[in-house]
Scaffold this motif. Sequence first.
Motif, mmCIF file in Angstrom:
data_model
loop_
_atom_site.group_PDB
_atom_site.id
_atom_site.type_symbol
_atom_site.label_atom_id
_atom_site.label_comp_id
_atom_site.label_asym_id
_atom_site.label_seq_id
_atom_site.Cartn_x
_atom_site.Cartn_y
_atom_site.Cartn_z
ATOM 1 N N THR A 3 0.740 -1.239 0.114
ATOM 2 C CA THR A 3 0.005 0.066 0.210
ATOM 3 C C THR A 3 0.771 1.350 0.029
ATOM 4 O O THR A 3 1.962 1.266 0.917
ATOM 5 C CB THR A 3 -0.914 -0.026 1.226
ATOM 6 O OG1 THR A 3 -1.783 -1.179 1.243
ATOM 7 C CG2 THR A 3 -1.877 1.229 1.202
ATOM 8 N N GLU A 4 0.715 2.188 -0.939
ATOM 9 C CA GLU A 4 1.254 3.450 -0.722
ATOM 10 C C GLU A 4 0.901 4.420 0.303
ATOM 11 O O GLU A 4 -0.357 4.257 0.637
ATOM 12 C CB GLU A 4 0.985 4.206 -2.223
ATOM 13 C CG GLU A 4 1.325 3.448 -3.452
ATOM 14 C CD GLU A 4 1.082 4.198 -4.860
ATOM 15 O OE1 GLU A 4 1.917 4.010 -5.756
ATOM 16 O OE2 GLU A 4 0.095 4.905 -4.736
ATOM 17 N N VAL A 5 1.676 5.172 0.612
ATOM 18 C CA VAL A 5 1.331 6.152 1.707
ATOM 19 C C VAL A 5 1.753 7.455 0.923
ATOM 20 O O VAL A 5 2.784 7.600 0.809
ATOM 21 C CB VAL A 5 2.292 6.051 3.099
ATOM 22 C CG1 VAL A 5 1.953 7.251 4.049
ATOM 23 C CG2 VAL A 5 1.830 4.719 3.692
ATOM 24 N N PRO A 35 0.803 6.629 13.654
ATOM 25 C CA PRO A 35 1.590 7.913 13.008
ATOM 26 C C PRO A 35 2.777 7.446 12.545
ATOM 27 O O PRO A 35 3.539 6.711 13.198
ATOM 28 C CB PRO A 35 1.600 8.699 14.160
ATOM 29 C CG PRO A 35 0.457 8.586 15.256
ATOM 30 C CD PRO A 35 0.321 6.971 15.068
ATOM 31 N N LEU A 36 2.994 7.651 11.308
ATOM 32 C CA LEU A 36 4.270 7.378 10.736
ATOM 33 C C LEU A 36 5.459 8.460 10.648
ATOM 34 O O LEU A 36 6.640 8.428 10.836
ATOM 35 C CB LEU A 36 4.083 7.046 9.012
ATOM 36 C CG LEU A 36 3.038 5.803 8.864
ATOM 37 C CD1 LEU A 36 3.048 5.501 7.395
ATOM 38 C CD2 LEU A 36 3.554 4.435 9.551
ATOM 39 N N GLU A 49 -0.500 9.045 8.786
ATOM 40 C CA GLU A 49 -0.891 7.856 9.567
ATOM 41 C C GLU A 49 -0.867 6.948 8.464
ATOM 42 O O GLU A 49 -0.768 6.953 7.243
ATOM 43 C CB GLU A 49 -2.351 8.190 10.268
ATOM 44 C CG GLU A 49 -2.490 8.798 11.249
ATOM 45 C CD GLU A 49 -4.069 9.051 11.888
ATOM 46 O OE1 GLU A 49 -4.773 8.583 11.100
ATOM 47 O OE2 GLU A 49 -4.145 9.677 12.821
ATOM 48 N N ALA A 50 -0.668 5.560 9.017
ATOM 49 C CA ALA A 50 -0.401 4.712 8.186
ATOM 50 C C ALA A 50 -1.821 4.183 7.429
ATOM 51 O O ALA A 50 -2.914 4.295 8.219
ATOM 52 C CB ALA A 50 0.049 3.192 8.886
ATOM 53 N N THR A 51 -1.731 4.079 6.321
ATOM 54 C CA THR A 51 -3.049 3.555 5.492
ATOM 55 C C THR A 51 -3.508 2.286 5.533
ATOM 56 O O THR A 51 -4.396 1.681 4.984
ATOM 57 C CB THR A 51 -2.830 4.108 4.054
ATOM 58 O OG1 THR A 51 -1.653 3.689 3.506
ATOM 59 C CG2 THR A 51 -2.608 5.860 4.038
ATOM 60 N N ILE A 73 5.246 8.757 -0.250
ATOM 61 C CA ILE A 73 6.552 9.125 0.618
ATOM 62 C C ILE A 73 6.884 7.661 1.384
ATOM 63 O O ILE A 73 8.014 7.601 2.120
ATOM 64 C CB ILE A 73 6.051 9.907 1.722
ATOM 65 C CG1 ILE A 73 5.073 9.602 2.489
ATOM 66 C CG2 ILE A 73 6.022 11.371 1.069
ATOM 67 C CD1 ILE A 73 4.422 10.523 3.680
ATOM 68 N N ALA A 74 6.032 6.692 1.321
ATOM 69 C CA ALA A 74 6.364 5.253 2.028
ATOM 70 C C ALA A 74 5.566 4.094 1.349
ATOM 71 O O ALA A 74 4.510 4.569 0.828
ATOM 72 C CB ALA A 74 6.417 5.441 3.555
ATOM 73 N N ALA A 75 5.990 2.948 1.915
ATOM 74 C CA ALA A 75 5.119 1.911 1.505
ATOM 75 C C ALA A 75 5.063 0.690 2.486
ATOM 76 O O ALA A 75 5.873 0.636 3.233
ATOM 77 C CB ALA A 75 5.782 1.225 0.158
ATOM 78 N N ILE A 76 3.955 0.266 2.464
ATOM 79 C CA ILE A 76 3.366 -0.681 3.934
ATOM 80 C C ILE A 76 3.163 -1.928 3.097
ATOM 81 O O ILE A 76 2.035 -1.781 2.086
ATOM 82 C CB ILE A 76 2.473 -0.302 4.830
ATOM 83 C CG1 ILE A 76 3.041 1.229 5.351
ATOM 84 C CG2 ILE A 76 1.953 -1.017 5.750
ATOM 85 C CD1 ILE A 76 2.130 1.986 6.142
#
Length: 448
Positions: A3-5, A35-36, A49-51, A73-76
């Motif tokens: 998932t993209e953030v 919160p990331l 926040e994390a999606t 900006i980030a990936a989960i």
Amino acid sequence: MATEVLMPRQGQSVESCIIIEWKVNEGDVVTEGQPLCEVETDKATFEVEATASGTVLGIFYPAESDVEVLKVIAAIGDEGEDISAMRPADESPAAAPAPAAPAAEEKAAPAPAPAAAPVAAAVSATGLASPRAKNLAAKKGVDISTIAGTGPNGRVIERDVAAAQVVTPAAQAKAAAEGLAIPEVGTGLGGRVTAADLTSVAPEAVAEAVASMDFPGAVNEVPVKGVRKVVAGRMLNSLQTTAQLTLNSSVDARSILGYRSKCKAAPEEAGVGGISINDVVLYATVKTLGEFPELNAHMLGDKIVEFGNVHLGFAVDTPRGLMVPVIRYANLMTLKQLSAETKRLAKACIDGTVDPDALSGGTFTVTNLGAMGIESFTPVLNAPEVGILGVCSVQQKPVAGKDGSVEFVPHMGLSLTFDHAAADGAPAARFIASLRNKLAAFELTLAG
């Protein structure tokens, strides 16, 4: 699938945000809503926040990066997933923040004491000390690690501690700043030299001490970014592109002070106890602007836009710098409503939760420095607005009576800056006069 953030859009006027700090590292397991990172716009701070729940597979921008909104900006996702397709083109693996330093990492060595205020010599290589030396050091409040030992193998012994000169940090700073002599023994605990023990030294001693110091001494570099950068740019642009003129005046403050006292004394159910002097000034300003549309306006180069409603900006001092939230449709509000909206917006600015869109669209601004004892000043226009009112402190002013006597009457200072390219001095002066009348008889203003 990972998932993209995204860097979220905070208000229609925000184009990018600065990442202040990451609260997680790559490889951390997070839950949805956690919160990331904390990010900053030019107007407010908020958390991203994390999606989704899962492992942080990638952090694509380090702290201090200025990232456009809606960029990834980030990936989960699940550990081991391929996220290469998610990485922005301008990101490299080296950009990711390093993991937090282990707790056992050594701290940097403390800075040396100022040269003008020498204390004991450096500690011996062995770091050994006798029991008697340790006891005496504890009684004198001496840090035994700063004492050079003269005993066997560099051991610190009792006489070393007895001879040690102890100077408080305040005394060291004062000696360095004022060139004062440091006595062998002070009046503090265990002979400690305090700031009160310092005496003047000869000019040649001062010159010698100063010459031995690093010039210019300690400095602190503060990056110009975020709110500070925006304020700096706007103020400079305002002064360079507008013809600013300030008119200073004062108003009899007995009416507004009396009204404020009545509000404080009113029953709680009346809901007026929180109305402040600033609220009163804002309300009177709004009423006055209705009579002077040339000041409730924007100067836009080859045209002037006069507004039918008052969208009143007011300056707020926050931990992040100056902010100017806007009370929209202030001309449609009662005094109680205006007071409540002012407090709501000010609190959001101070807490860093204000909606960025609430910081734009003003048609006139008020800035109040009265609580700091300022008697008059020159506010800088919040361009393209045509006017800004500075509110000053209440001071006793001698006023001549009809019988020739002199009475001291509380007066509040008012400083109006306006763009002379958009409005002339006479209407600006009439605005101040009308505002004075409304404040000098404030209860009549409310009745109107």
